[in-house]
Each structure stands twice: as structure tokens, then as C-alpha cells.
Design an enzyme around this catalytic site. Structure first.
Site, PDB file in Angstrom:
ATOM      1  N   LYS A 194       0.837  -1.211   0.000  1.00  0.00           N
ATOM      2  CA  LYS A 194       0.000   0.000   0.000  1.00  0.00           C
ATOM      3  C   LYS A 194       0.864   1.250   0.000  1.00  0.00           C
ATOM      4  CE  LYS A 194      -4.299  -1.739   1.867  1.00  0.00           C
ATOM      5  NZ  LYS A 194      -5.385  -1.569   2.822  1.00  0.00           N
TER       6      LYS A 194
ATOM      7  N   LYS B 119      -4.311 -10.657  -6.290  1.00  0.00           N
ATOM      8  CA  LYS B 119      -5.601 -11.058  -5.721  1.00  0.00           C
ATOM      9  C   LYS B 119      -6.729 -10.175  -6.275  1.00  0.00           C
ATOM     10  CE  LYS B 119      -5.550  -8.279  -1.528  1.00  0.00           C
ATOM     11  NZ  LYS B 119      -5.755  -8.157  -0.109  1.00  0.00           N
TER      12      LYS B 119
ATOM     13  N   LYS C 267     -10.929  -4.552  -5.135  1.00  0.00           N
ATOM     14  CA  LYS C 267     -11.760  -3.474  -5.635  1.00  0.00           C
ATOM     15  C   LYS C 267     -10.907  -2.444  -6.375  1.00  0.00           C
ATOM     16  CE  LYS C 267     -14.855   0.098  -4.282  1.00  0.00           C
ATOM     17  NZ  LYS C 267     -14.815   1.284  -3.457  1.00  0.00           N
TER      18      LYS C 267
HETATM   19  P1  TYM Z   1     -10.340  -6.539   3.818  1.00  0.00           P
HETATM   20  O1  TYM Z   1     -11.433  -5.556   4.011  1.00  0.00           O
HETATM   21  O2  TYM Z   1      -9.277  -6.215   2.819  1.00  0.00           O
HETATM   22  O3  TYM Z   1     -10.945  -7.948   3.414  1.00  0.00           O
HETATM   23  C1  TYM Z   1     -12.010  -8.548   4.161  1.00  0.00           C
HETATM   24  C2  TYM Z   1     -11.832 -10.048   4.186  1.00  0.00           C
HETATM   25  O4  TYM Z   1     -11.837 -10.551   2.843  1.00  0.00           O
HETATM   26  C3  TYM Z   1     -10.671 -11.322   2.615  1.00  0.00           C
HETATM   27  N1  TYM Z   1     -10.257 -11.111   1.211  1.00  0.00           N
HETATM   28  C4  TYM Z   1     -10.029 -12.103   0.345  1.00  0.00           C
HETATM   29  N2  TYM Z   1     -10.109 -13.441   0.483  1.00  0.00           N
HETATM   30  C5  TYM Z   1      -9.847 -14.200  -0.620  1.00  0.00           C
HETATM   31  N3  TYM Z   1      -9.483 -13.667  -1.831  1.00  0.00           N
HETATM   32  C6  TYM Z   1      -9.393 -12.317  -2.006  1.00  0.00           C
HETATM   33  N4  TYM Z   1      -9.071 -11.817  -3.205  1.00  0.00           N
HETATM   34  C7  TYM Z   1      -9.663 -11.467  -0.896  1.00  0.00           C
HETATM   35  N5  TYM Z   1      -9.677 -10.117  -0.706  1.00  0.00           N
HETATM   36  C8  TYM Z   1     -10.038  -9.927   0.579  1.00  0.00           C
HETATM   37  C9  TYM Z   1      -9.632 -10.780   3.595  1.00  0.00           C
HETATM   38  O5  TYM Z   1      -8.629 -11.729   3.899  1.00  0.00           O
HETATM   39  C10 TYM Z   1     -10.489 -10.487   4.808  1.00  0.00           C
HETATM   40  O6  TYM Z   1     -10.694 -11.646   5.583  1.00  0.00           O
HETATM   41  N6  TYM Z   1      -7.496  -5.595   7.784  1.00  0.00           N
HETATM   42  C11 TYM Z   1      -8.665  -6.291   7.322  1.00  0.00           C
HETATM   43  C12 TYM Z   1      -9.928  -5.875   8.055  1.00  0.00           C
HETATM   44  C13 TYM Z   1      -9.837  -6.022   9.529  1.00  0.00           C
HETATM   45  C14 TYM Z   1      -9.834  -7.240  10.268  1.00  0.00           C
HETATM   46  C15 TYM Z   1      -9.783  -6.851  11.638  1.00  0.00           C
HETATM   47  C16 TYM Z   1      -9.859  -8.585   9.896  1.00  0.00           C
HETATM   48  C17 TYM Z   1      -9.817  -4.980  10.412  1.00  0.00           C
HETATM   49  N7  TYM Z   1      -9.783  -5.484  11.682  1.00  0.00           N
HETATM   50  C18 TYM Z   1      -9.765  -7.810  12.643  1.00  0.00           C
HETATM   51  C19 TYM Z   1      -9.832  -9.549  10.916  1.00  0.00           C
HETATM   52  C20 TYM Z   1      -9.789  -9.154  12.270  1.00  0.00           C
HETATM   53  C21 TYM Z   1      -8.876  -5.986   5.855  1.00  0.00           C
HETATM   54  O7  TYM Z   1      -8.472  -4.966   5.364  1.00  0.00           O
HETATM   55  O8  TYM Z   1      -9.661  -6.894   5.212  1.00  0.00           O
END
Ligand code: TYM
Length: 337
Positions: free
Chosen positions: A118, A200, A203
Site C-alpha cells: 500500500k 488477488k 476493488k
Molecule cells: P479486507 O477488508 O481487505 O478484506 C475482508 C476479508 O476478505 C478477505 N479477502 C479475500 N479473500 C480471498 N481472496 C481475495 N481476493 C480477498 N480479498 C479480501 C480478507 O482476507 C479479509 O478476511 N485488515 C482487514 C480488516 C480487519 C480485520 C480486523 C480482519 C480490520 N480489523 C480484525 C480480521 C480481524 C482488511 O483490510 O480486510
């Protein structure tokens, strides 16, 4: 959420309110949340504070939180069976993040893969929140004393840091936090972009044909899948040297519960056109009920607001219990009467 829930394992996870959920969010996250909420005491957060680490528009953030909740509910998340909360609505997450930050070596944050990615992408608007992001995520998890954290593969490193910080806190101030375990799905843990299957699905993919959104119309889904990048070799096989085809097979497998072998056998000797058509049929059939429920839920704004309000209140009650212990242990003065 009743007395029985006191003996259940606690599950916590969250996702950033990015507007529209894509198939990676669905397969890597929300689909598993729905299943887990049958058996565990679940807290599912909308991580709006994490979404502030890159440039954003406040009115859009508010709208996206609401929209995200509506999409989770459309995916089958029942707000009666879990606590669906807004991160910024629960007081304590940022407080604990500060405390954990004081235990966290700077180098550990600089080594985080997601930060490095990022930071490259947003080099013109790099803020310290982006570096501190995993500490806030650790706080999100530890503040609920979560046993299990369902996430996609990309979040694994953040969970390892969370475990390190839990250990550091427990060693410094006496046992307080449960050691959380990541729960990474076997299928769907890493859904790749249809246009560049080495990255991956996301968005922010510059080529939006690579991202399947759960609310895309059947026509759009089919068009994107039919134009997915494959290879010139032919043959429906799951292997490292065929990332495009393997990704489509994984998508098909995790939506239909089929193994890679059975998909391979079905398409033996057939072309990619046939295979893609079948993938599109599976994706469209799986997402059609989500799309129609989403339309219904959007027509009843108050149901989403009620769900978020109730979930956030329940989350706050659990957080208060942890934070009163934490505040005492770290040496804060208690001036409340
Ligand atoms: P975020 O918002 O990027 O993604 C949310 C969840 O979706 C999963 N994910 C994917 N899984 C498979 N293939 C993909 N292409 C893909 N893109 C996203 C992510 O692994 C995630 O499980 N930092 C985290 C949000 C967060 C969080 C937390 C998660 C904030 N606090 C506490 C767990 C516990 C994030 O940005 O996920």
C-alpha cells in the site's frame, strides 16, 4: 447471544467498508462468517477506521458502512445470530491500539507485506495510519478475547503480529488476552483477479473486468468470466503454471463444493469456452439470491440500522469488560466514582 452463548468459542473478524463486496470478500470471508454464526459467538465488524488510512470522502464512508452491512445481510448473515458492529461505534478499539502500539517494535510494522504494497501505491499520500493499521487490527481482535479469526490468506501476517502483541502484553502485565487462531478457508482463501491472475481480486484493480462483484448483474458476471485470462496451452487443470484456469476452477469448486479432480474430469478434452460458460453458470446461480435479497434489504433501511445498533451495543458490552481490566493493568488512574 443468550446464556448458552457463554460457553461458545468467540469469533471476531472484520472487513473494510469498500462499497461493493467482490467474490474474494464473499468466498474468503462472508460465506464462512455465515456458517460460523451457527456454532460460535460471533462479532463481525465493519472496519471503517481502517478505511481512513487511504484518501477517502467522509460522506462516502458513511454510505459504504451502511451498504456493506446490507450486503452482509444479503449474503445470509443473520443479525439475530451474530453481532454486526461498526468499529468506530465501539469505544475502546483505538484506546487499546495505543497501548499495543507502545509494545510493538517499529520494525515489525515496517516489515508487513500489506503495508509495503500500500505504501508503494499511495506514496504521494503516505500517512502513519497506514503503518499503524496492523496494531489497530490486533486491538480489534484482542479486545474481544477472540478464539478464532476467520480471514483470507492475505491477513495471515497481521494475525501473527496480533499473537506476538498478545504474548508481549500478557508477559508484561499478567495473562489477559486469549491467543487467537487464524481460521483460513481451504477453498476461496485467495481469489485472484480474472484479468491478472497473479494478483488477488480487489476493488482497486485498475482493470475492473478482473473483479466480480456480488451485486453484478448476470450479464456482467458472464461477460467478465468469458473474457477471463487463461493460457494458450489448453486443458482444464489446476496447477501453478496455469494461474488463470486454476483460479476459475477454485471459484467453481468453492461455490459448488466440488473437488478440483471432479472438475478436471468433467472438462477433459473440452475447450476453455465450454469451461468458462459452466463457471459463469455456477457463479450466476450462487449470486442470484444474494442480488435479489440485497434489493429487498436496501428498500428497508431501518432493518439495517437496527441490526447495526443492536450489534454495536453488544460489542460495546464485551469491550467494556476487557478494557476495564486492561486500564487497571497498564496503570491508568481510575477517577470514576
Ligand atoms: P479486507 O477488508 O481487505 O478484506 C475482508 C476479508 O476478505 C478477505 N479477502 C479475500 N479473500 C480471498 N481472496 C481475495 N481476493 C480477498 N480479498 C479480501 C480478507 O482476507 C479479509 O478476511 N485488515 C482487514 C480488516 C480487519 C480485520 C480486523 C480482519 C480490520 N480489523 C480484525 C480480521 C480481524 C482488511 O483490510 O480486510
Amino acid at each position: 447471544m443468550n446464556e448458552e452463548s457463554q460457553n461458545k468459542k468467540v469469533v471476531l473478524t472484520a472487513a473494510q467498508p469498500t462499497g461493493r463486496l467482490h467474490l474474494g470478500n464473499y468466498l474468503g470471508a462472508v460465506k464462512n462468517w455465515v456458517e460460523m454464526s451457527q456454532d460460535y459467538e460471533c462479532y463481525f465488524g465493519i472496519a471503517d477506521m481502517h478505511a481512513m488510512t487511504i484518501p477517502y470522502v467522509p460522506a462516502e464512508l458513511r454510505k459504504n458502512v451502511y451498504d456493506c452491512a446490507a450486503q452482509y445481510m444479503a449474503c445470509g448473515l443473520d443479525p439475530q445470530k451474530c453481532s454486526l458492529f461498526v468499529q468506530s461505534g465501539v469505544y475502546g478499539h483505538a484506546d487499546l491500539a495505543w497501548i499495543l502500539g507502545c509494545l510493538c517494535p517499529l520494525g515489525a510494522l515496517e516489515r508487513m507485506t500489506q503495508y509495503k504494497d500500500k505504501a508503494r501505491k499511495h506514496s504521494d499520500a503516505l500517512n502513519s495510519g497506514l503503518l499503524y493499521y496492523p496494531v489497530l487490527m490486533a486491538s480489534d481482535i484482542l479486545i474481544y478475547n477472540a478464539d478464532l479469526v476467520p480471514v483470507g490468506e492475505d491477513q495471515k501476517q497481521h494475525i501473527e503480529l496480533t499473537r506476538d502483541l498478545a504474548q508481549k502484553f500478557n508477559n508484561a502485565f499478567s495473562p489477559t488476552f486469549t491467543m487467537p487462531e487464524p481460521f483460513i478457508p481451504v477453498a476461496g482463501a485467495r481469489v485472484m483477479s480474472l484479468q491478472s491472475p497473479d494478483s488477488k481480486m480487489s476493488k482497486s484493480d485498475p482493470n475492473q473486468n478482473g473483479t466480480l462483484y456480488i451485486t453484478d448483474s448476470p450479464d456482467v458476471l458472464r461477460k467478465k468470466i468469458m473474457s477471463a485470462v487463461t493460457d494458450s496451452e489448453g486443458g482444464v487443470r489446476c496447477s501453478k503454471d496455469k494461474p488463470g484456469v486454476s483460479n476459475l476452477m477454485q471459484i467453481m469448486g468453492s461455490l459448488s463444493g466440488r473437488s478440483m479432480e471432479s472438475i478436471e474430469a468433467e472438462f477433459e478434452g473440452r475447450g476453455y469456452g465450454d469451461f468458462k460458460k459452466a463457471v459463469a453458470d455456477v457463479v450466476i446461480a450462487a449470486l442470484e439470491p444474494v442480488r435479489s435479497r440485497y434489493a429487498e434489504i436496501c428498500a428497508d433501511k431501518s432493518a439495517v440500522e437496527d441490526a447495526l445498533r443492536a450489534g454495536t451495543e453488544r460489542a460495546q458490552r464485551r469491550v467494556n469488560r476487557t478494557m476495564s481490566k486492561v486500564r487497571r493493568k497498564v496503570g491508568y488512574l481510575d477517577l470514576r466514582k
